[in-house]
Every structure is written in C-alpha cells, then in structure tokens.
Design a protein around this motif. Structure first.
Motif, PDB file in Angstrom:
ATOM      1  N   PRO A  43      51.296  28.834  21.559  1.00 50.57           N
ATOM      2  CA  PRO A  43      51.080  27.910  20.433  1.00 50.57           C
ATOM      3  C   PRO A  43      52.232  27.889  19.425  1.00 50.57           C
ATOM      4  CG  PRO A  43      49.691  29.855  20.196  1.00 50.57           C
ATOM      5  CD  PRO A  43      50.346  29.949  21.537  1.00 50.57           C
ATOM      6  N   TYR A  44      53.141  28.852  19.496  1.00 54.73           N
ATOM      7  CA  TYR A  44      54.244  28.913  18.544  1.00 54.73           C
ATOM      8  C   TYR A  44      55.516  28.232  19.053  1.00 54.73           C
ATOM      9  CZ  TYR A  44      51.022  32.383  16.805  1.00 54.73           C
ATOM     10  OH  TYR A  44      49.883  33.014  16.366  1.00 54.73           O
ATOM     11  N   GLY A  45      55.503  27.772  20.287  1.00 56.53           N
ATOM     12  CA  GLY A  45      56.674  27.104  20.841  1.00 56.53           C
ATOM     13  C   GLY A  45      57.827  28.033  21.166  1.00 56.53           C
ATOM     14  N   VAL A  46      57.512  29.282  21.478  1.00 59.29           N
ATOM     15  CA  VAL A  46      58.549  30.262  21.791  1.00 59.29           C
ATOM     16  C   VAL A  46      59.004  30.136  23.246  1.00 59.29           C
ATOM     17  CG1 VAL A  46      59.065  32.738  21.966  1.00 59.29           C
ATOM     18  CG2 VAL A  46      57.765  31.855  20.016  1.00 59.29           C
ATOM     19  N   GLU A  47      58.039  29.915  24.150  1.00 61.38           N
ATOM     20  CA  GLU A  47      58.361  29.831  25.581  1.00 61.38           C
ATOM     21  C   GLU A  47      58.072  28.427  26.099  1.00 61.38           C
ATOM     22  OE1 GLU A  47      56.954  31.729  29.867  1.00 61.38           O
ATOM     23  OE2 GLU A  47      56.424  32.774  28.022  1.00 61.38           O
ATOM     24  N   GLY A  48      59.063  27.861  26.786  1.00 59.42           N
ATOM     25  CA  GLY A  48      58.917  26.515  27.322  1.00 59.42           C
ATOM     26  C   GLY A  48      58.351  26.503  28.727  1.00 59.42           C
ATOM     27  N   ILE A  49      57.823  25.339  29.101  1.00 56.93           N
ATOM     28  CA  ILE A  49      57.356  25.083  30.461  1.00 56.93           C
ATOM     29  C   ILE A  49      57.692  23.640  30.789  1.00 56.93           C
ATOM     30  CG2 ILE A  49      55.010  24.466  29.709  1.00 56.93           C
ATOM     31  CD1 ILE A  49      53.994  25.694  32.357  1.00 56.93           C
ATOM     32  N   LEU A  50      58.021  23.395  32.039  1.00 54.57           N
ATOM     33  CA  LEU A  50      58.227  22.017  32.469  1.00 54.57           C
ATOM     34  C   LEU A  50      57.772  21.882  33.906  1.00 54.57           C
ATOM     35  CD1 LEU A  50      60.934  21.640  34.448  1.00 54.57           C
ATOM     36  CD2 LEU A  50      62.104  21.917  32.301  1.00 54.57           C
ATOM     37  N   VAL A  51      57.494  20.637  34.294  1.00 53.27           N
ATOM     38  CA  VAL A  51      57.082  20.338  35.653  1.00 53.27           C
ATOM     39  C   VAL A  51      58.083  19.358  36.230  1.00 53.27           C
ATOM     40  CG1 VAL A  51      55.284  19.340  37.131  1.00 53.27           C
ATOM     41  CG2 VAL A  51      54.643  20.692  35.111  1.00 53.27           C
ATOM     42  N   LEU A  52      58.598  19.710  37.412  1.00 53.37           N
ATOM     43  CA  LEU A  52      59.469  18.814  38.175  1.00 53.37           C
ATOM     44  C   LEU A  52      58.650  18.308  39.357  1.00 53.37           C
ATOM     45  CD1 LEU A  52      62.672  21.032  38.214  1.00 53.37           C
ATOM     46  CD2 LEU A  52      62.344  18.925  36.920  1.00 53.37           C
TER      47      LEU A  52
END
Length: 146
Positions: free
Chosen positions: A29-38
């Motif tokens: 919730p703090y935006g420290v770790e990103g995630i993305l989907v390819l």
C-alpha cells in the motif's frame, strides 16, 4: 557487458516472444515495491515484481505519455545514445539465476547490445521509447483467473 557489431535486424530468436505491458501497480500500500504484467499475443502472461515502486511510477508515466520528468539515469542513456547516433530498438528480458535481466539493443552508426542489465529499468526504457519488449518464452504462463 557491451558488444559491438552484432546483427540487430536478424530474425527474432525463437526463444523469445513479443509482450506488452498490460498492468503496472504496487505490491504494497505504500508503493515501495512495483509489479507489472507482460502479456503476449497468445494471452500468456508474465507477472514481474521485486523492483522499486519508483520504477513502476516511471513506467506508468511513460505509458501515459508523460515524458517530461525523465529520471537522471534514463536521461543519461538517452544522451549517450543520441551523442553516438544510436537508437534503442528493442529489449530482451530473461532470467539469470534467480534475478531478471535484460539486453538492450541499439542501432544507428553502429549496432550495440548492452547485456545483463536490470529488467525493470530496461522495461522502463522500452515504455519510454515505445519499443518491443521480448520475453523469454519459458517465463510466460497461461493467464491466471482470480
């Protein structure tokens, strides 16, 4: 590692497939770790995480067309490429041990491949330049429904 005079326009390696960014967000919730989907054209996906939330924010901004506040390191790559009359044309994402890496392919006055760089930064550059992201096929999995 940098290699010169490689064939950048060669036929696409059969171990890689073109993928598009379909989601960028945060694990926490703090935006420290990103995630993305390819996602590839055949619907297979690769979920990537364990990169900084800052990089995730840059990727989102670049996808949305906001290219006015480019981070210093990406700006440096752009300036070096421009000075040497090179253009980033594609990246290839692969697994190296337990980490994700990417090769950056430049063309222009000469051809240049920069090998073994952080995949998240390479994807950010690909989203900035709107260039193909090639992902090693073994990383892609069937889409998971929640």
């Amino acid at each position: 590692m940098i290699e010169l005079n490689l064939k950048i326009d060669e036929i696409q390696d059969s171990d890689y497939i073109d993928a598009k960014i379909t989601y960028v967000g945060f694990v926490d919730p703090y935006g420290v770790e990103g995630i993305l989907v390819l996602r590839s054209d055949d619907g297979k996906e690769f979920h990537m995480r364990a990169f900084s939330g800052e990089v995730a924010r840059h990727i989102t901004n670049f996808i949305e067309g906001q290219r006015d506040s480019i981070p210093t390191i990406y700006n440096m790559i752009e300036e070096v490429a421009e000075h040497n009359e090179l253009l980033l044309v594609r990246i290839k994402v692969y697994e190296s041990g337990s980490v994700l890496r990417a090769n950056l392919y430049f063309t222009g006055k000469t051809e240049l491949v920069m090998r073994n760089y952080r995949a998240s930064d390479a994807i950010a550059l690909a989203s900035f330049y709107n260039i193909p992201i090639l992902v090693r096929k073994n990383l892609l999995k069937e889409k998971m429904e929640a």
